[in-house]
Design a protein around this motif. Structure first.
Motif, PDB file in Angstrom:
ATOM      1  N   LYS A 133     -13.366  -6.306 -18.979  1.00  0.00           N
ATOM      2  CA  LYS A 133     -12.686  -6.530 -20.260  1.00  0.00           C
ATOM      3  C   LYS A 133     -11.571  -5.510 -20.411  1.00  0.00           C
ATOM      4  CE  LYS A 133     -13.367  -7.026 -25.227  1.00  0.00           C
ATOM      5  NZ  LYS A 133     -14.309  -6.909 -26.371  1.00  0.00           N
ATOM      6  N   VAL A 134     -10.352  -6.015 -20.512  1.00  0.00           N
ATOM      7  CA  VAL A 134      -9.172  -5.167 -20.682  1.00  0.00           C
ATOM      8  C   VAL A 134      -8.523  -5.561 -22.005  1.00  0.00           C
ATOM      9  CG1 VAL A 134      -6.998  -4.403 -19.675  1.00  0.00           C
ATOM     10  CG2 VAL A 134      -8.862  -5.139 -18.173  1.00  0.00           C
ATOM     11  N   GLY A 135      -8.678  -4.703 -23.016  1.00  0.00           N
ATOM     12  CA  GLY A 135      -8.212  -5.090 -24.347  1.00  0.00           C
ATOM     13  C   GLY A 135      -9.048  -6.242 -24.852  1.00  0.00           C
ATOM     14  N   ASP A 136      -8.385  -7.356 -25.166  1.00  0.00           N
ATOM     15  CA  ASP A 136      -9.121  -8.536 -25.612  1.00  0.00           C
ATOM     16  C   ASP A 136      -9.121  -9.630 -24.549  1.00  0.00           C
ATOM     17  OD1 ASP A 136      -6.461  -9.127 -25.715  1.00  0.00           O
ATOM     18  OD2 ASP A 136      -6.496 -10.064 -27.699  1.00  0.00           O
ATOM     19  N   LYS A 137      -8.819  -9.236 -23.300  1.00  0.00           N
ATOM     20  CA  LYS A 137      -8.786 -10.212 -22.219  1.00  0.00           C
ATOM     21  C   LYS A 137      -9.808  -9.864 -21.141  1.00  0.00           C
ATOM     22  CE  LYS A 137      -3.959 -11.510 -22.922  1.00  0.00           C
ATOM     23  NZ  LYS A 137      -2.626 -11.668 -22.294  1.00  0.00           N
ATOM     24  N   TYR A 138     -10.051 -10.845 -20.265  1.00  0.00           N
ATOM     25  CA  TYR A 138     -11.077 -10.674 -19.232  1.00  0.00           C
ATOM     26  C   TYR A 138     -10.532 -11.095 -17.868  1.00  0.00           C
ATOM     27  CZ  TYR A 138     -14.154 -10.662 -23.336  1.00  0.00           C
ATOM     28  OH  TYR A 138     -14.739 -10.388 -24.551  1.00  0.00           O
ATOM     29  N   VAL A 139     -10.942 -10.362 -16.855  1.00  0.00           N
ATOM     30  CA  VAL A 139     -10.565 -10.706 -15.486  1.00  0.00           C
ATOM     31  C   VAL A 139     -11.784 -10.481 -14.607  1.00  0.00           C
ATOM     32  CG1 VAL A 139      -9.738  -8.375 -14.934  1.00  0.00           C
ATOM     33  CG2 VAL A 139      -8.849 -10.337 -13.656  1.00  0.00           C
ATOM     34  N   ILE A 188       0.828  -1.206   0.000  1.00  0.00           N
ATOM     35  CA  ILE A 188       0.000   0.000   0.000  1.00  0.00           C
ATOM     36  C   ILE A 188       0.863   1.258   0.000  1.00  0.00           C
ATOM     37  CG2 ILE A 188      -1.589   1.349   1.453  1.00  0.00           C
ATOM     38  CD1 ILE A 188      -2.995  -1.249   2.145  1.00  0.00           C
ATOM     39  N   LYS A 189       2.033   1.175   0.640  1.00  0.00           N
ATOM     40  CA  LYS A 189       2.941   2.329   0.693  1.00  0.00           C
ATOM     41  C   LYS A 189       3.627   2.571  -0.650  1.00  0.00           C
ATOM     42  CE  LYS A 189       3.911   1.659   5.614  1.00  0.00           C
ATOM     43  NZ  LYS A 189       4.936   1.299   6.625  1.00  0.00           N
ATOM     44  N   GLU A 190       3.622   1.554  -1.496  1.00  0.00           N
ATOM     45  CA  GLU A 190       4.238   1.695  -2.817  1.00  0.00           C
ATOM     46  C   GLU A 190       3.213   2.217  -3.823  1.00  0.00           C
ATOM     47  OE1 GLU A 190       5.576  -2.207  -3.713  1.00  0.00           O
ATOM     48  OE2 GLU A 190       7.112  -2.245  -2.148  1.00  0.00           O
ATOM     49  N   ASP A 191       3.680   2.669  -4.966  1.00  0.00           N
ATOM     50  CA  ASP A 191       2.768   3.091  -6.032  1.00  0.00           C
ATOM     51  C   ASP A 191       2.090   1.868  -6.634  1.00  0.00           C
ATOM     52  OD1 ASP A 191       3.456   5.750  -5.693  1.00  0.00           O
ATOM     53  OD2 ASP A 191       5.089   5.657  -7.166  1.00  0.00           O
ATOM     54  N   ALA A 192       0.807   2.014  -6.940  1.00  0.00           N
ATOM     55  CA  ALA A 192       0.074   0.918  -7.571  1.00  0.00           C
ATOM     56  C   ALA A 192       0.625   0.659  -8.964  1.00  0.00           C
ATOM     57  CB  ALA A 192      -1.408   1.263  -7.647  1.00  0.00           C
ATOM     58  N   LYS A 193       0.635  -0.609  -9.361  1.00  0.00           N
ATOM     59  CA  LYS A 193       1.090  -0.953 -10.703  1.00  0.00           C
ATOM     60  C   LYS A 193       0.005  -0.601 -11.714  1.00  0.00           C
ATOM     61  CE  LYS A 193       4.391  -4.611  -9.600  1.00  0.00           C
ATOM     62  NZ  LYS A 193       4.827  -5.986  -9.887  1.00  0.00           N
ATOM     63  N   GLU A 194       0.390   0.159 -12.738  1.00  0.00           N
ATOM     64  CA  GLU A 194      -0.537   0.555 -13.784  1.00  0.00           C
ATOM     65  C   GLU A 194      -0.562  -0.536 -14.862  1.00  0.00           C
ATOM     66  OE1 GLU A 194      -2.450   3.237 -13.812  1.00  0.00           O
ATOM     67  OE2 GLU A 194      -1.621   4.247 -12.037  1.00  0.00           O
ATOM     68  N   LEU A 195      -1.727  -1.117 -15.074  1.00  0.00           N
ATOM     69  CA  LEU A 195      -1.839  -2.189 -16.055  1.00  0.00           C
ATOM     70  C   LEU A 195      -2.616  -1.708 -17.272  1.00  0.00           C
ATOM     71  CD1 LEU A 195      -2.728  -5.309 -13.867  1.00  0.00           C
ATOM     72  CD2 LEU A 195      -0.487  -4.481 -14.532  1.00  0.00           C
ATOM     73  N   ASP A 196      -2.035  -1.871 -18.437  1.00  0.00           N
ATOM     74  CA  ASP A 196      -2.791  -1.626 -19.664  1.00  0.00           C
ATOM     75  C   ASP A 196      -3.126  -2.958 -20.328  1.00  0.00           C
ATOM     76  OD1 ASP A 196      -0.300  -2.363 -20.462  1.00  0.00           O
ATOM     77  OD2 ASP A 196       0.140  -0.564 -21.640  1.00  0.00           O
ATOM     78  N   ASN A 197      -2.696  -4.036 -19.677  1.00  0.00           N
ATOM     79  CA  ASN A 197      -3.071  -5.390 -20.093  1.00  0.00           C
ATOM     80  C   ASN A 197      -3.098  -6.240 -18.837  1.00  0.00           C
ATOM     81  OD1 ASN A 197      -0.357  -6.471 -19.556  1.00  0.00           O
ATOM     82  ND2 ASN A 197       0.240  -5.308 -21.371  1.00  0.00           N
TER      83      ASN A 197
END
Length: 219
Positions: free
Chosen positions: A99-105, A47-56
């Motif tokens: 839906k992120v791009g052509d993937k799903y989570v 939490i103290k670190e920067d969140a990872k930015e995901l574009d995929n």
């Protein structure tokens, strides 16, 4: 004399089986407490670190990651897992595919008392906890897929039901602004007091030993 011997053997057998079951449960809870403590400390660090930015969705997770990801929430494919509780209230965890791009989570949006599905698809930026998709435990209930009743997280069953290939990740949303949904955390960092449960099982094992001693003296 034969009856006395028979009674003693029966008492020892019952005691041994029950005693080892209680010890096993105690050690199991101690182990869960250790894992929980480690994960909670890890979460505080993350939490103290920067969140990872995901574009995929290409993310290698060893345990927990704090992430930001933007995608389309497929509200019409929402699933409600039951029964779930929050501060004594009984309800559901609402899980929605993203839906992120052509993937799903799958995103656990949180606890809700009602099975409410929004009418429109929305583009949303999620800030949340990402973990590996958990494997079902042997003691969990079987999903009633035919009637759309969900009790257990099972990646293959959910993917087949939604007819989409879900990535082996599970995101717990942390930035929900909805008044009807309360964000929750995964069990690996929950506030369940496993240490207290462990002490309870060990105390029961000790109590059982005392009962056995009293019983043997009476025979």
């Amino acid at each position: 004399k034969k009856n006395k011997t028979k009674n003693m053997i029966s008492a020892y057998l019952v005691f041994s089986l029950t005693f080892f079951i209680l010890l096993f449960l105690g050690v199991w809870q101690l182990n869960k407490h250790k894992i929980q403590s480690y994960n909670q400390n890890l979460l505080l660090t993350k939490i103290k670190e920067d969140a990872k930015e995901l574009d995929n969705l290409k993310l290698n997770i060893d345990n927990i990651e704090i992430i930001n990801v933007k995608g389309m929430m497929l509200e019409e494919n929402s699933l409600f897992f039951e029964p779930r509780t929050y501060k004594g209230k009984i309800g559901y965890h609402k899980l929605v595919p993203l839906k992120v791009g052509d993937k799903y989570v799958l995103v656990n949006r949180g606890f809700t008392k009602d099975k409410k599905i929004e009418s429109e698809k929305t583009i949303k930026k999620i800030n949340g906890l990402a973990i590996k998709f958990p494997n079902p435990n042997f003691y969990e209930l079987e999903n009633d897929i035919k009637n759309n009743r969900w009790y257990t997280l099972n990646l293959e069953q959910i993917s087949a039901f939604l007819n989409i290939k879900l990535e082996p990740l599970l995101i717990y949303e942390m930035n929900s602004s909805s008044k009807e949904i309360i964000n929750v955390k995964p069990n690996i960092v929950s506030n369940i007091n496993h240490l207290n449960y462990a002490l309870t099982w060990f105390m029961l094992a000790i109590s059982l030993s005392v009962i056995l001693i009293i019983h043997v003296r009476k025979i």
